[in-house]
Design a protein around this motif. Structure first.
Motif, PDB file in Angstrom:
ATOM      1  N   PRO A 167       4.742  22.519   7.080  1.00  0.00           N
ATOM      2  CA  PRO A 167       3.349  22.299   7.495  1.00  0.00           C
ATOM      3  C   PRO A 167       2.558  21.716   6.321  1.00  0.00           C
ATOM      4  CG  PRO A 167       4.094  24.483   8.136  1.00  0.00           C
ATOM      5  CD  PRO A 167       5.158  23.905   7.253  1.00  0.00           C
ATOM      6  N   HIS A 168       1.848  20.613   6.577  1.00  0.00           N
ATOM      7  CA  HIS A 168       1.124  19.958   5.495  1.00  0.00           C
ATOM      8  C   HIS A 168      -0.158  19.309   5.999  1.00  0.00           C
ATOM      9  CE1 HIS A 168       3.872  17.003   7.267  1.00  0.00           C
ATOM     10  NE2 HIS A 168       3.042  16.057   6.886  1.00  0.00           N
ATOM     11  N   SER A 169      -1.090  19.139   5.056  1.00  0.00           N
ATOM     12  CA  SER A 169      -2.350  18.473   5.376  1.00  0.00           C
ATOM     13  C   SER A 169      -2.882  17.803   4.117  1.00  0.00           C
ATOM     14  CB  SER A 169      -3.366  19.479   5.923  1.00  0.00           C
ATOM     15  OG  SER A 169      -3.638  20.477   4.963  1.00  0.00           O
ATOM     16  N   TRP A 170      -3.774  16.840   4.321  1.00  0.00           N
ATOM     17  CA  TRP A 170      -4.404  16.114   3.228  1.00  0.00           C
ATOM     18  C   TRP A 170      -5.917  16.239   3.338  1.00  0.00           C
ATOM     19  CZ3 TRP A 170      -2.200  10.511   4.107  1.00  0.00           C
ATOM     20  CH2 TRP A 170      -0.815  10.503   3.960  1.00  0.00           C
ATOM     21  N   ALA A 171      -6.588  16.110   2.201  1.00  0.00           N
ATOM     22  CA  ALA A 171      -8.053  16.001   2.189  1.00  0.00           C
ATOM     23  C   ALA A 171      -8.448  15.155   0.986  1.00  0.00           C
ATOM     24  CB  ALA A 171      -8.699  17.374   2.102  1.00  0.00           C
ATOM     25  N   ASN A 172      -9.485  14.356   1.159  1.00  0.00           N
ATOM     26  CA  ASN A 172     -10.025  13.568   0.050  1.00  0.00           C
ATOM     27  C   ASN A 172     -11.010  14.458  -0.686  1.00  0.00           C
ATOM     28  OD1 ASN A 172     -11.258  11.821  -1.688  1.00  0.00           O
ATOM     29  ND2 ASN A 172     -11.845  10.326  -0.151  1.00  0.00           N
ATOM     30  N   THR A 173     -10.720  14.793  -1.931  1.00  0.00           N
ATOM     31  CA  THR A 173     -11.609  15.657  -2.715  1.00  0.00           C
ATOM     32  C   THR A 173     -12.460  14.851  -3.683  1.00  0.00           C
ATOM     33  OG1 THR A 173      -9.804  16.067  -4.274  1.00  0.00           O
ATOM     34  CG2 THR A 173     -10.115  17.681  -2.514  1.00  0.00           C
ATOM     35  N   ALA A 174     -12.377  13.532  -3.620  1.00  0.00           N
ATOM     36  CA  ALA A 174     -13.190  12.674  -4.487  1.00  0.00           C
ATOM     37  C   ALA A 174     -14.539  12.397  -3.824  1.00  0.00           C
ATOM     38  CB  ALA A 174     -12.460  11.360  -4.749  1.00  0.00           C
ATOM     39  N   ASN A 175     -15.498  11.959  -4.627  1.00  0.00           N
ATOM     40  CA  ASN A 175     -16.799  11.593  -4.069  1.00  0.00           C
ATOM     41  C   ASN A 175     -16.846  10.107  -3.735  1.00  0.00           C
ATOM     42  OD1 ASN A 175     -16.882  10.540  -6.604  1.00  0.00           O
ATOM     43  ND2 ASN A 175     -18.660  11.701  -7.301  1.00  0.00           N
ATOM     44  N   LYS A 176     -15.684   9.487  -3.672  1.00  0.00           N
ATOM     45  CA  LYS A 176     -15.551   8.086  -3.272  1.00  0.00           C
ATOM     46  C   LYS A 176     -14.296   7.961  -2.416  1.00  0.00           C
ATOM     47  CE  LYS A 176     -12.794   6.719  -7.230  1.00  0.00           C
ATOM     48  NZ  LYS A 176     -12.426   5.664  -8.094  1.00  0.00           N
ATOM     49  N   GLU A 177     -14.079   6.795  -1.859  1.00  0.00           N
ATOM     50  CA  GLU A 177     -12.882   6.578  -1.043  1.00  0.00           C
ATOM     51  C   GLU A 177     -11.626   6.800  -1.877  1.00  0.00           C
ATOM     52  OE1 GLU A 177     -12.017   3.224   2.051  1.00  0.00           O
ATOM     53  OE2 GLU A 177     -11.404   2.463   0.075  1.00  0.00           O
ATOM     54  N   SER A 178     -10.637   7.448  -1.300  1.00  0.00           N
ATOM     55  CA  SER A 178      -9.324   7.594  -1.929  1.00  0.00           C
ATOM     56  C   SER A 178      -8.344   6.702  -1.178  1.00  0.00           C
ATOM     57  CB  SER A 178      -8.844   9.052  -1.873  1.00  0.00           C
ATOM     58  OG  SER A 178      -9.618   9.863  -2.718  1.00  0.00           O
ATOM     59  N   VAL A 179      -7.410   6.127  -1.909  1.00  0.00           N
ATOM     60  CA  VAL A 179      -6.406   5.264  -1.308  1.00  0.00           C
ATOM     61  C   VAL A 179      -5.028   5.812  -1.658  1.00  0.00           C
ATOM     62  CG1 VAL A 179      -5.467   2.917  -1.167  1.00  0.00           C
ATOM     63  CG2 VAL A 179      -7.926   3.263  -1.506  1.00  0.00           C
ATOM     64  N   VAL A 180      -4.217   5.997  -0.624  1.00  0.00           N
ATOM     65  CA  VAL A 180      -2.895   6.598  -0.776  1.00  0.00           C
ATOM     66  C   VAL A 180      -1.849   5.663  -0.166  1.00  0.00           C
ATOM     67  CG1 VAL A 180      -1.453   8.555  -0.034  1.00  0.00           C
ATOM     68  CG2 VAL A 180      -3.830   8.934  -0.644  1.00  0.00           C
ATOM     69  N   MET A 181      -0.704   5.560  -0.824  1.00  0.00           N
ATOM     70  CA  MET A 181       0.436   4.882  -0.214  1.00  0.00           C
ATOM     71  C   MET A 181       1.351   5.977   0.328  1.00  0.00           C
ATOM     72  SD  MET A 181       3.341   2.228  -1.605  1.00  0.00           S
ATOM     73  CE  MET A 181       3.909   3.319  -2.881  1.00  0.00           C
ATOM     74  N   TRP A 182       1.667   5.883   1.623  1.00  0.00           N
ATOM     75  CA  TRP A 182       2.546   6.838   2.283  1.00  0.00           C
ATOM     76  C   TRP A 182       3.859   6.138   2.626  1.00  0.00           C
ATOM     77  CZ3 TRP A 182       5.094   6.613   6.907  1.00  0.00           C
ATOM     78  CH2 TRP A 182       5.661   7.798   7.394  1.00  0.00           C
ATOM     79  N   VAL A 183       4.987   6.785   2.324  1.00  0.00           N
ATOM     80  CA  VAL A 183       6.294   6.252   2.670  1.00  0.00           C
ATOM     81  C   VAL A 183       7.061   7.369   3.364  1.00  0.00           C
ATOM     82  CG1 VAL A 183       8.450   5.245   1.816  1.00  0.00           C
ATOM     83  CG2 VAL A 183       6.291   4.710   0.671  1.00  0.00           C
ATOM     84  N   GLY A 184       7.717   7.054   4.473  1.00  0.00           N
ATOM     85  CA  GLY A 184       8.491   8.062   5.192  1.00  0.00           C
ATOM     86  C   GLY A 184       9.761   7.481   5.780  1.00  0.00           C
ATOM     87  N   THR A 185      10.717   8.363   6.016  1.00  0.00           N
ATOM     88  CA  THR A 185      11.954   7.980   6.690  1.00  0.00           C
ATOM     89  C   THR A 185      11.852   8.469   8.119  1.00  0.00           C
ATOM     90  OG1 THR A 185      13.006  10.022   5.929  1.00  0.00           O
ATOM     91  CG2 THR A 185      13.410   8.039   4.633  1.00  0.00           C
ATOM     92  N   PRO A 186      12.159   7.616   9.103  1.00  0.00           N
ATOM     93  CA  PRO A 186      12.020   8.040  10.494  1.00  0.00           C
ATOM     94  C   PRO A 186      13.022   9.125  10.868  1.00  0.00           C
ATOM     95  CG  PRO A 186      12.924   5.831  10.360  1.00  0.00           C
ATOM     96  CD  PRO A 186      12.627   6.264   8.962  1.00  0.00           C
ATOM     97  N   THR A 187      12.672   9.884  11.887  1.00  0.00           N
ATOM     98  CA  THR A 187      13.587  10.905  12.374  1.00  0.00           C
ATOM     99  C   THR A 187      14.811  10.249  12.978  1.00  0.00           C
ATOM    100  OG1 THR A 187      12.491  10.956  14.495  1.00  0.00           O
ATOM    101  CG2 THR A 187      11.817  12.618  12.900  1.00  0.00           C
ATOM    102  N   LEU A 188      15.907  10.967  12.996  1.00  0.00           N
ATOM    103  CA  LEU A 188      17.159  10.425  13.510  1.00  0.00           C
ATOM    104  C   LEU A 188      17.425  10.853  14.929  1.00  0.00           C
ATOM    105  CD1 LEU A 188      19.308  10.985  10.303  1.00  0.00           C
ATOM    106  CD2 LEU A 188      18.125   8.909  11.032  1.00  0.00           C
ATOM    107  N   PHE A 189      16.519  11.604  15.524  1.00  0.00           N
ATOM    108  CA  PHE A 189      16.749  12.050  16.906  1.00  0.00           C
ATOM    109  C   PHE A 189      15.623  11.634  17.792  1.00  0.00           C
ATOM    110  CE2 PHE A 189      15.248  15.413  14.187  1.00  0.00           C
ATOM    111  CZ  PHE A 189      14.081  15.807  14.767  1.00  0.00           C
TER     112      PHE A 189
END
Length: 189
Positions: A167-189
């Motif tokens: 279980p996971h979640s994200w939040a921007n804790t900066a007082n400006k826009e945050s930019v994130v690169m997300w990379v994932g591997t797709p599920t196999l089923f």
């Protein structure tokens, strides 16, 4: 008469077969048996000295767990390159974040990458993906990442790698826009 183009194609195809077989830690004998061809013939194919029939190539592809197109398709800009000036951000009704796909998704690809723009003061949001593993890299700002009941503050140039079943979640804790690169591997089923 075999042309130079046909020789080059056979050599490239053979190299792809050998490279994939070695990455999978399969022997010539194991692969040839699973493909229904002889070990010497597979060796010749891998060295670009022989061209398999479509039937043999299909057997090799099945033995290595890929589709025949893996060995036939050639790289192209449309399939391999995403230009910065062509990034298009989009949103979802239930999220303040904006997303831009950084990868093309031809069948069989193992990774998906996205840029995520998070507005300042964003509320914590559960992240739902169809990935098995996830990697995030903070380009700008500060992001609070919660994995189960532990929270980590990631600053610019910090990264995290985790299984998406946690279980996971994200939040921007900066007082400006945050930019994130997300990379994932797709599920196999």
């Amino acid at each position: 008469m075999v042309t130079t183009i046909e020789k080059d194609t056979a050599l490239v195809r053979g190299s792809k077969i050998r490279s994939l077989r070695q990455r999978l830690k399969l022997t010539l004998d194991e692969t040839a048996t699973a493909a229904g061809i002889s070990k010497p013939f597979l060796s010749q194919v891998e060295r670009g000295l022989a061209s398999p029939s479509i039937y043999s190539l299909e057997g090799i592809a099945n033995a290595l767990g890929v589709k025949v197109q893996y060995f036939v398709d050639t790289p192209s800009e449309e399939r391999s390159v995403c230009r910065a000036n062509e990034l298009k951000f989009f949103g979802f009704a239930d999220s303040a974040n904006l997303f831009a796909r950084m990868t093309n998704l031809p069948a069989g690809r193992q990774l998906e990458a996205m840029l995520v723009r998070m507005p300042p003061g964003q509320k914590r949001s559960e992240v739902t993906t169809h990935a098995v593993e996830e990697f995030i890299y903070v380009i700008e700002g500060h992001v609070s990442l919660t994995l189960e009941d532990k929270t980590f503050v990631l600053l610019a140039r910090d990264s995290a790698h985790y299984e998406s079943t946690v279980p996971h979640s994200w939040a921007n804790t900066a007082n400006k826009e945050s930019v994130v690169m997300w990379v994932g591997t797709p599920t196999l089923f």
